[in-house]
Design a protein around this motif. Structure first.
Motif, short mmCIF file in Angstrom:
data_model
loop_
_atom_site.label_atom_id
_atom_site.label_comp_id
_atom_site.label_asym_id
_atom_site.label_seq_id
_atom_site.Cartn_x
_atom_site.Cartn_y
_atom_site.Cartn_z
N HIS A 1 -39.86 -36.08 -31.51
CA HIS A 1 -40.49 -35.18 -32.46
C HIS A 1 -41.70 -34.54 -31.81
CE1 HIS A 1 -38.42 -38.22 -34.97
NE2 HIS A 1 -38.18 -37.21 -35.79
N ASP B 1 -41.53 -32.13 -46.82
CA ASP B 1 -40.78 -33.24 -46.21
C ASP B 1 -41.61 -34.52 -46.15
OD1 ASP B 1 -38.51 -31.63 -45.75
OD2 ASP B 1 -39.38 -30.86 -43.89
N SER C 1 -49.14 -31.61 -38.92
CA SER C 1 -47.82 -32.24 -38.80
C SER C 1 -47.99 -33.73 -38.60
CB SER C 1 -47.05 -31.65 -37.60
OG SER C 1 -46.75 -30.29 -37.81
N ARG D 1 -37.44 -35.90 -40.47
CA ARG D 1 -38.11 -34.81 -39.78
C ARG D 1 -39.63 -35.01 -39.86
NH1 ARG D 1 -34.43 -33.10 -43.25
NH2 ARG D 1 -36.02 -32.57 -44.80
N ALA D 2 -40.35 -34.24 -39.10
CA ALA D 2 -41.81 -34.28 -39.16
C ALA D 2 -42.28 -33.71 -40.49
CB ALA D 2 -42.42 -33.50 -38.01
N GLU D 3 -43.33 -34.32 -41.06
CA GLU D 3 -43.96 -33.77 -42.25
C GLU D 3 -44.85 -32.58 -41.88
OE1 GLU D 3 -44.68 -38.01 -44.63
OE2 GLU D 3 -46.35 -36.89 -43.78
N GLN E 1 -37.26 -38.18 -47.85
CA GLN E 1 -38.17 -37.05 -47.73
C GLN E 1 -38.03 -36.12 -48.93
OE1 GLN E 1 -37.20 -35.87 -43.44
NE2 GLN E 1 -39.44 -35.79 -43.43
N ASN F 1 -32.80 -39.78 -39.19
CA ASN F 1 -32.75 -38.32 -39.27
C ASN F 1 -34.00 -37.71 -39.90
OD1 ASN F 1 -30.06 -38.14 -38.20
ND2 ASN F 1 -29.27 -38.80 -40.20
N THR G 1 -35.19 -40.97 -30.54
CA THR G 1 -35.49 -39.76 -31.28
C THR G 1 -36.78 -39.16 -30.75
OG1 THR G 1 -36.67 -41.04 -32.97
CG2 THR G 1 -34.34 -40.55 -33.38
#
Length: 707
Positions: free
Chosen positions: A460, A546, A487, A515-517, A566, A513, A458
């Motif tokens: 990001h 998130d 982020s 995502r970035a905060e 999240q 899955n 993954t």
């Protein structure tokens, strides 16, 4: 009195005001009173009588190494905590978290006596980055709270805690803050008399602990060498009176050994050095429930193939099913390269280099047999270049890179082997205009995480920006404010965990899955640095889209099924401390903090620190110094699903120091007594709060000499 204090946790925060929902006499509480004292002193400072008055005292200025621009503590746009000298020596405990836990806005994760990370404004784990003189520490403490931070407080020369724009240069993921531990293992100067050093011995009654540390630096010409070491041996510690689990926490032993050897070349324009550090640790994991070893998951429900001991929902009962407590056998070997070159190029003032290589592993032993082995092999590098003023702007920019290979093998290998690569670019600029100082920070990060077993990767990336300002509107007073949009990229553990973790009594499931905060934080602080009244008060609000957290979806026999999920979250709080000088020889300090963490839709986050407040008296006379402190921690009944409330408690702490020695060779002997009333207390931030209450009455005595 206890029930009155316990009701104090019902705070509502609105702007800079704190209002008690249950008690109309909130102005008598220490934290609002501290705000009132500061505001009153501001008004008093504007009157003609006060304007011409001589300044009674001034807080000492401390250079903050991790600020990026070597700023003084009073120049920071957001609150900074700096422990150094006598204050650091007297607050040091066995772990970094316990050393810092009494500072406003900072608590600890508390996992027995051997593992404890700092929690800043309700955030812990990877959201609090721990540095060794500006370089990231690589251990397994961000993976789980039962893993120790590979840092020895007895060898620290200064500890800094940063938030806001300056923290951004060390990593956008540090939404809580950055803890920078300074040490002397890489010499930066040649001692004037050819050598310098220190030695210390101490003992603690609560855990029958003996500890000692030494440091020695010598040099001649352009070469300097440094050697240091520390050793600690502590048995199971005693708890406060009335615990149903007994008088001691089984398996709370803690034995550590740390040693470093450093060598530097020091010239007129800078230095370049290298150091090797080796740390071993042997500490227990209280609360591990072996009866849950056969438990698993079907859908979103837990099941156990063999009968399990039902854990008590109340306080005072250990959740451990057997008396054989697992222990951690830790070994960390680290190489550090540090260097600084002044005036390296035209237009630039300083070039700084930090690089490190870490080989970390720990075995989790059960009945003398290795059950699980965690390994972390990592290297990192950081280069900073500070430029001279351009159109009034002075700043620093640089790059940072790291690679981390993490694996867990054995019965509790709930995380598959992963390989994480990170790269970041950052810049920090400042501008001075009359009584104003402005700063701005920008950072961009990219990350790839590869799961070795599943052959899944993954990626990001995220960009973060921060703006801050400090206004010294009258001598001795200043207002600081900052806005940060940051982020944070998910960690390998949050992405790929899956399995039983007995130390925290959880079954953890990652989410590939995630995502970035994205967080937006606003911070406002008022500080007074001179006069009879000194101190600071800060309010903050952090809105995170998130937000990644461990959500408990079901529970069985004390075991919780924890999914990394999240949701939007908001952290709001206030923290501060204010000292009033009573005379030349005495003063009183009011201090406290509170934080509220809520999810969108009204849910609550787990393990959020309870509201705290207290009062401290300090006095000095000739060679003597003393303190008396009362700390009150409120009941925490704002709990998440499947979480139990924690009762409040109060603690009485005393300390005394006597100093002596000749110029250049000072010595001191000291004693401190904590929890004198032997109160039974629980840390709400701990996964094992019921199995490992806080230490009961304990006395520490020690002696230190510098030469």
């Amino acid at each position: 009195m206890t029930s009155t204090f316990d009701r104090f946790d019902s705070f509502a925060l609105s702007g800079t005001a704190v209002v008690s929902a249950r008690n109309p006499f909130f102005a008598l509480r220490p934290l609002p009173l501290a705000v009132a004292l500061l505001l009153a002193s501001v008004v008093h400072a504007q009157t003609p009588a006060a304007t011409g008055a001589a300044v009674a005292s001034t807080l000492s200025e401390v250079t903050v190494s991790a600020s990026g621009l070597q700023l003084g503590s009073s120049d920071m746009a957001t609150p900074v905590t700096v422990l150094e000298g006598d204050e650091l020596w007297h607050r040091r405990e066995a772990t970094l978290g316990e050393t810092l836990h009494s500072e406003p806005g900072i608590t600890s994760s508390h996992f027995g006596a051997g593992a404890s990370r700092p929690i800043i404004r309700g955030m812990d784990g990877p959201r609090v980055k721990v540095l060794s003189d500006g370089a990231e520490l690589h251990d397994a403490s961000t993976v789980s709270p039962d893993h120790a931070v590979a840092s020895e407080p007895l060898l620290a020369t200064q500890i800094e805690v940063l938030r806001g724009p300056s923290a951004l240069v060390h990593g956008a993921g540090a939404m809580g803050g950055v803890v920078n531990v300074l040490d002397g293992k890489v010499p930066t100067v040649i001692p004037t008399k050819g050598y310098e050093g220190s030695a210390e011995l101490r003992a603690n009654s609560g855990a029958r602990e003996g500890a000692g540390a030494f440091a020695l630096t010598g040099g001649a010409g352009n070469m300097a060498v440094h050697i240091e070491g520390a050793k600690r041996d502590a048995s199971d510690y005693r708890v406060g009176s009335g615990w149903a689990g007994g008088s001691k926490v089984p398996g709370s032993l803690n034995q550590t050994d740390t040693g470093s050897l450093g060598l530097s070349w020091v010239g007129d324009q800078g230095y370049l050095g290298v150091a090797y550090t080796r740390q071993t640790a042997h500490y227990g994991l209280p609360g591990a429930n072996h009866s849950l070893e056969d438990c698993g998951v079907q859908g979103n429900q837990l099941h156990c193939d063999s009968p399990a001991v039902v854990a008590s929902a109340g306080h005072g009962t250990s959740v451990a099913a057997h008396t054989d407590v697992p222990v951690v056998d830790l070994l960390s070997e680290r190489w550090d390269v540090r260097g600084e070159l002044r005036n390296p190029l035209a237009g630039f003032s300083v070039l700084r280099v930090r690089a490190g290589s870490t080989d970390y592993r720990h075995h989790e032993m059960e009945q003398g047999v290795v059950a699980t082995t965690f390994k972390n092999q990592a290297h990192d590098a950081r280069v900073e270049l500070q430029h001279l003023p351009v159109a009034g702007w002075r700043g620093v920019f640089g790059l940072q890179t790291s690679q981390r290979k993490f694996s867990a093998v054995g019965a509790e290998a709930y995380i598959q082997p992963t390989n994480t690569r990170k790269n970041g670019l950052f810049a920090l600029e400042e501008y001075q205009w009359n009584a104003w100082r402005f700063e701005a920070a920008l950072r961009h990060d990219r990350q790839t995480v590869k799961a070795e077993t599943d052959a899944v990767e993954t990626s990001h990336h995220g960009t973060s920006v921060s703006l801050g300002a400090v206004w010294k509107f009258t001598p001795g007073y200043q207002i600081g404010t900052s806005w940060t949009r940051a982020s944070r990229l998910p960690t390998a553990e949050e992405l790929y965990s899956r399995g039983l973790h007995l130390a925290t009594t959880t079954f953890e499931r990652g989410n590939a899955n995630l995502r970035a905060e994205t967080s937006q934080n606003i911070d406002l602080s008022l500080r007074k640095t001179a006069g009879d009244t000194t101190g600071s008060v800060s309010v903050f609000r952090n809105r995170i889209n998130d937000y990644i957290y461990g959500r408990t979806v079901s529970a069985l026999n004390g075991l919780q099924l924890l999914d990394y999920s999240q949701a939007d979250a908001t952290f709001t709080g206030i923290e501060g401390q204010v000292r009033e000088r009573l005379s030349r020889h005495a003063g009183v300090t009011l201090f406290g903090d509170t934080v509220r963490a809520t999810l969108a839709g009204g849910g609550l986050l787990p393990r959020i620190p309870a509201t705290r407040f207290g009062v401290r008296l300090d006095a000095n006379w000739n060679a003597w110094e003393g303190t008396a402190e009362w700390l009150q921690v409120a009941r925490q009944n704002r709990v998440a699903a499947f979480e139990t409330a924690t009762p409040g408690y109060g603690m009485l702490n005393l300390g005394v120091t006597y100093r002596g020695g000749a110029p250049g060779q000072p010595w001191q002997i000291y004693a401190k007594a904590n929890n004198l009333t032997n109160r039974l207390a629980y840390a709400h931030t701990s996964f094992i709060k019921d199995a490992a209450p806080l230490m009961g009455r304990n006395i520490t005595v020690g002696a230190r000499v510098d030469f």
